[in-house]
Design a protein around this motif. Structure first.
Motif, PDB file in Angstrom:
ATOM      1  N   TRP A   4      45.119   8.916 -52.816  1.00 34.00           N
ATOM      2  CA  TRP A   4      45.703   7.688 -52.256  1.00 34.00           C
ATOM      3  C   TRP A   4      45.878   6.723 -53.401  1.00 34.00           C
ATOM      4  O   TRP A   4      44.921   6.182 -53.932  1.00 34.00           O
ATOM      5  N   GLY A   7      49.730   2.394 -53.596  1.00 38.29           N
ATOM      6  CA  GLY A   7      50.083   1.813 -52.313  1.00 38.29           C
ATOM      7  C   GLY A   7      50.455   2.848 -51.276  1.00 38.29           C
ATOM      8  O   GLY A   7      50.894   2.528 -50.190  1.00 38.29           O
ATOM      9  N   ALA A   9      49.558   5.595 -48.544  1.00 39.81           N
ATOM     10  CA  ALA A   9      48.384   5.722 -47.678  1.00 39.81           C
ATOM     11  C   ALA A   9      48.476   6.947 -46.780  1.00 39.81           C
ATOM     12  O   ALA A   9      49.063   6.897 -45.713  1.00 39.81           O
ATOM     13  N   VAL A  63      44.020  -0.125 -53.383  1.00 39.76           N
ATOM     14  CA  VAL A  63      45.320  -0.070 -52.720  1.00 39.76           C
ATOM     15  C   VAL A  63      45.779  -1.464 -52.313  1.00 39.76           C
ATOM     16  O   VAL A  63      46.948  -1.827 -52.491  1.00 39.76           O
TER      17      VAL A  63
END
Length: 360
Positions: A4, A7, A9, A63
């Motif tokens: 991940w 950005g 996901a 993230v």
């Protein structure tokens, strides 16, 4: 192993397929690809799921930082506070076909009728979808929480324009958490962990039920939503709406600190009424266009208009019997569904009570 980053996901979830305790599903961020892993037994599946889910969760702060830097201030110009994949309960109208799910069945609680039914659904004709096997259905959804809004996406947005166009957007100040815990009345091994939200909108009450995979996720989302709604109330401070009172056009203002003010729209905006929150005894609405506020005085008693009137008791104030309610001619006609202003009022009150330490 799922990575991940940037950005992007992906999501990892125990499979809801016929052999759920041995399967793990890995979904790509764009929801186009799915990898199904079948383990030799339940213990192995649980071990792999725990490891994958823990690594995804550990990368969340990174993230969020990359996401906000990329968006230049977050979705809609606001910082993204939290984001994660969830499973949303599929809901729809009886007879309506939900892609990838099946046909929505009629409510299992008779009697069913065109205008509504006896189930606790917040809106007429709104029922959860089930396949022919009768299993409850869920769909993946990406939820993001900003300073003021709750955003839902079907897939991970890749561009700023995509972030600005969520499938659903709900103001936090008009949203409340109404359930958080086991999906069953008696928690048991394997029972779903869910939370539900309700939002006051011009169409009435919008309800969503979401499933998480761990108790830690449930606690996190509960905290994020409750604190986010209260923070949004403090950030927004005041809402106002044009309405009609006693045949004249007025404006109702609800201030987070100052309380309620009703003033004329014309003639310099002279103040007709002003009440602090301490004076509010009860509120109600007819679900269509009228709001009733009871401030305890002869000019501010609660009005009841029939079985559709919803009575809401203010925390800390004991409810009164119907015999004690008066019937004055004044009522605030908002010209549209009163649910948004009602939910905002409840959020203001909840935030104030929490700030005072009266609600943990």
């Amino acid at each position: 192993m799922v990575v991940w980053g940037g950005g992007h996901a992906p999501r990892c979830t125990p499979s809801q397929r016929p052999v759920p305790r041995r399967l793990i599903e890995l979904h790509s961020p764009d929801s186009r690809n799915t990898l199904i892993l079948r383990c030799k037994d339940t213990a192995t599946a649980h071990s792999w799921f725990t490891a994958l889910h823990a690594n995804i969760t550990a990368l969340l702060p990174q993230v969020l930082a990359e996401l906000n830097a990329t968006l230049g201030g977050g979705a809609g110009g606001r910082e993204v506070k939290h984001i994660a994949w969830l499973a949303e309960q599929v809901r729809g109208r009886p007879g309506h076909t939900v892609p990838g799910v099946g046909t929505v069945r009629r409510c299992p609680q008779p009697p069913y009728k065109a205008g509504g039914c006896s189930c606790p659904s917040p809106r007429p004709h709104l029922h959860q979808a089930r396949l022919d096997g009768g299993r409850q259905q869920w769909r993946p959804v990406l939820m993001a929480v900003t300073e003021k809004d709750l955003l839902l996406y079907d897939a991970m947005p890749w561009t700023r324009d995509a972030w600005a166009s969520p499938c659903h957007s709900y103001p936090l100040v008009a949203t409340r958490l109404v359930h958080s815990g086991s999906g069953r009345r008696s928690p048991s091994l394997g029972s779903d962990l869910t939370f539900a939200t309700r939002t006051g909108s011009r169409q009435g009450i919008e309800m969503h039920v979401f499933r998480v995979e761990t108790h830690r996720d449930l606690s996190c989302w509960t905290r994020v939503l409750v604190q986010g709604c209260h923070a949004a109330a403090e950030l927004i401070k005041e809402v106002s709406v044009g309405c009609t009172l006693g045949g004249q056009e007025v404006k109702l203002c609800i201030h987070y600190e100052g309380g309620f003010t009703v003033c004329r729209e014309e003639g310099g905006g002279s103040v007709l009424f002003r009440y602090p929150y301490e004076k509010l005894k009860m509120s109600a609405d007819d679900g269509i266009r009228t709001l009733y506020l009871d401030f305890g005085g002869p000019e501010g008693e609660l009005v009841r208009t029939g079985p559709r009137t919803a009575r809401v008791v203010v925390p800390g104030v004991p409810p009164r019997s119907d015999a004690a309610l008066a019937f004055p001619p004044q009522a605030l006609d908002l010209h549209s569904c009163p649910k948004p202003i009602v939910f905002i009022l409840h959020t203001f009150l909840s935030a104030k009570v929490t700030r005072m330490g009266l609600l943990v």
